[in-house]
Design a protein around this motif. Sequence first.
Motif, PDB file in Angstrom:
ATOM      1  N   ASN A 216       4.785  54.450  42.462  1.00 26.59           N
ATOM      2  CA  ASN A 216       5.560  54.828  43.406  1.00 26.59           C
ATOM      3  C   ASN A 216       6.299  53.509  44.343  1.00 26.59           C
ATOM      4  O   ASN A 216       7.340  53.481  44.794  1.00 26.59           O
ATOM      5  N   ALA A 217       5.416  52.594  44.690  1.00 25.16           N
ATOM      6  CA  ALA A 217       5.629  51.417  45.424  1.00 25.16           C
ATOM      7  C   ALA A 217       6.682  50.723  44.691  1.00 25.16           C
ATOM      8  O   ALA A 217       7.823  49.996  45.618  1.00 25.16           O
ATOM      9  N   ALA A 218       6.573  50.298  43.598  1.00 27.80           N
ATOM     10  CA  ALA A 218       7.557  49.663  42.848  1.00 27.80           C
ATOM     11  C   ALA A 218       9.047  50.289  42.761  1.00 27.80           C
ATOM     12  O   ALA A 218       9.785  49.542  42.911  1.00 27.80           O
ATOM     13  N   LEU A 361       8.065  41.028  47.802  1.00 31.39           N
ATOM     14  CA  LEU A 361       6.656  40.674  47.548  1.00 31.39           C
ATOM     15  C   LEU A 361       5.828  41.983  47.287  1.00 31.39           C
ATOM     16  O   LEU A 361       5.039  41.842  46.122  1.00 31.39           O
ATOM     17  N   SER A 362       5.963  43.071  47.673  1.00 31.04           N
ATOM     18  CA  SER A 362       5.401  44.320  47.615  1.00 31.04           C
ATOM     19  C   SER A 362       5.816  45.020  46.200  1.00 31.04           C
ATOM     20  O   SER A 362       4.623  45.271  45.527  1.00 31.04           O
ATOM     21  N   ARG A 363       7.053  44.837  45.642  1.00 32.85           N
ATOM     22  CA  ARG A 363       7.454  45.126  44.318  1.00 32.85           C
ATOM     23  C   ARG A 363       6.771  44.341  43.300  1.00 32.85           C
ATOM     24  O   ARG A 363       6.378  44.679  42.545  1.00 32.85           O
ATOM     25  N   ALA A 364       6.778  42.899  43.563  1.00 28.68           N
ATOM     26  CA  ALA A 364       6.171  42.195  42.718  1.00 28.68           C
ATOM     27  C   ALA A 364       4.744  42.511  42.521  1.00 28.68           C
ATOM     28  O   ALA A 364       4.035  42.384  41.355  1.00 28.68           O
ATOM     29  N   GLU A 365       4.024  42.682  43.577  1.00 33.20           N
ATOM     30  CA  GLU A 365       2.490  42.930  43.494  1.00 33.20           C
ATOM     31  C   GLU A 365       2.145  44.132  42.836  1.00 33.20           C
ATOM     32  O   GLU A 365       1.505  44.318  41.924  1.00 33.20           O
ATOM     33  N   THR A 374       5.079  39.799  34.929  1.00 30.74           N
ATOM     34  CA  THR A 374       6.434  39.779  34.202  1.00 30.74           C
ATOM     35  C   THR A 374       7.390  38.801  34.577  1.00 30.74           C
ATOM     36  O   THR A 374       7.162  38.381  36.066  1.00 30.74           O
ATOM     37  N   GLN A 375       8.443  38.555  34.118  1.00 29.56           N
ATOM     38  CA  GLN A 375       9.490  37.881  34.552  1.00 29.56           C
ATOM     39  C   GLN A 375       9.926  38.343  35.862  1.00 29.56           C
ATOM     40  O   GLN A 375      10.597  37.642  36.904  1.00 29.56           O
ATOM     41  N   THR A 376      10.144  39.582  35.833  1.00 26.36           N
ATOM     42  CA  THR A 376      10.726  40.259  37.088  1.00 26.36           C
ATOM     43  C   THR A 376       9.979  40.047  38.270  1.00 26.36           C
ATOM     44  O   THR A 376      10.620  39.701  39.243  1.00 26.36           O
ATOM     45  N   ALA A 377       8.627  40.246  38.040  1.00 30.30           N
ATOM     46  CA  ALA A 377       7.829  40.002  39.376  1.00 30.30           C
ATOM     47  C   ALA A 377       7.783  38.642  39.584  1.00 30.30           C
ATOM     48  O   ALA A 377       7.990  38.163  40.824  1.00 30.30           O
ATOM     49  N   ILE A 381       9.114  36.906  43.558  1.00 29.42           N
ATOM     50  CA  ILE A 381       8.555  35.741  44.404  1.00 29.42           C
ATOM     51  C   ILE A 381       9.473  34.570  44.438  1.00 29.42           C
ATOM     52  O   ILE A 381       9.343  34.035  45.545  1.00 29.42           O
ATOM     53  N   ASN A 382       9.878  34.148  43.414  1.00 30.31           N
ATOM     54  CA  ASN A 382      10.588  33.002  43.509  1.00 30.31           C
ATOM     55  C   ASN A 382      11.915  32.914  44.278  1.00 30.31           C
ATOM     56  O   ASN A 382      12.465  31.835  45.079  1.00 30.31           O
ATOM     57  N   ASP A 383      12.375  34.321  44.785  1.00 34.52           N
ATOM     58  CA  ASP A 383      13.391  34.508  45.601  1.00 34.52           C
ATOM     59  C   ASP A 383      12.905  34.026  47.040  1.00 34.52           C
ATOM     60  O   ASP A 383      13.626  33.376  47.918  1.00 34.52           O
TER      61      ASP A 383
END
Length: 468
Positions: A216-218, A361-365, A374-377, A381-383
């Motif tokens: 849900n958070a993602a 960062l919340s989505r990455a976590e 994953t590359q998406t995560a 973070i790299n953004d």
Amino acid sequence: MVLFVIGIIACEKRLDEEVFSELAPSTLFTSEKGLSSVLNSSYAYAHRPGFQDSWAAYHLASMTTGEIWGQGGSIENLWLSEIDFTWDGNHDHIIAQWTIYFNSIRDANIVLDNLDNEEFSNEYKQLTEAEAHFLRGWDYSELYNLFGPVPLYKTSTDDPLLPRSSESEVQEFIEQELLAAIANLPVQAPAYGRASKGAAMAVLCKYYLNTKQWQNAADVAEDIQDLGVYELLPNYGNVFSIDNEGNNEILWALPKDATSPTASQAIDALVFPPDYPRPNPNNIVFAARTYLYDDFVNSFDENDTRRNYIITEYVSTTTGEIVPGLGDDRSFPYKIEFDPGAVGAAAGNDIPAIRYSDILLSRAEALNEISGPTQTAIDLINDVRTRAGISPLTLAGFTKETFREAILQERGWELFFEGKRREDMIRQDVFISNAVSRGKNAKDYHKLFPIPQVELDANPDLVQNPGY
């Protein structure tokens, strides 16, 4: 007894204070203008009014985690209990947080109970109802974060002495309130300081994250990205500049006004010493100071622009000599710049409650907790890291566990002194172990704060959190 309702009537940009009471005209609840004053009173409490309500949230979230420490002044004993895990139900900061959010809930309930009026336009009803639901969702999510399950007051006529609701009841209520708000709030807030669709989505995203509802958070974080409204500002410092308030990185801000005793904040007045070179003689400071630890300051990459908002030394206005901070655990956080329009200690810098970088960062976590690195995560973070001027991460070599640690560290750098560290460390189950490693007598029950003793004394049906 006279019930005072602090109303804030929307002007072109901000909310200006206006005071109402039972002695006000009978139209208070029966006209759109009158009911709007009650809604704005709910906002005023939700924005953490006044000095203590503003800084209490920062200190409870940061002093308890080892992110900051402080000494000096009459506030020192409150800080020491937060640092040493010796707080109890008589702690002023804990009482303040309970009070403001329940006051906001009370006023939102009054609004919802008086909206069924044929004299009101449908547009007014729809927007006002959505805002009241948002406020209750925000207030209860904050209370739940601090205290766990609390009494659920859903109408203005509820028995004031309700017992605590169950965990599932509180969680379900927070979710349904924010979903109801999202459905009918506009993408652009109707006035600065009021709720928008993105603000409600941001609060819901953080609620899902902190309750470990990872998918849900993602999903909500991605929906926020898809709105196309928010962005990372190119310059980190511009996010917090008083001249750039309301910028596109802020999803939910708590507006402040230096000229209002109930709407200002005084966080910097508890950070810097009297001999610090303040830009304006109006910038009064108190006897207390707030410091960052050397280990944290030194953990930044040398090229990280976020470190620029930490003062590691200064020239004393008293002696003219350099006063070092780094090397003695006495660097100062300076995300909240001195307000040139301050009135004494009262400053008008808005408090950023949820930023777009936090959402990324919340989505990455959440993605990492769902399926590992994953590359998406990594890209999310790299953004954030690219904006800070440091090298990007690569996917190779990370495990789920090591990537979790990297995200927590990145959140520490990105969100320091923004009142996020306690919830981050609790979520990743390092809050207690980290405190123990610092020599504190921290126990598992310290993940929640105690119900204020004054509330227990007034309501025999309230049950204290275990351990207190």
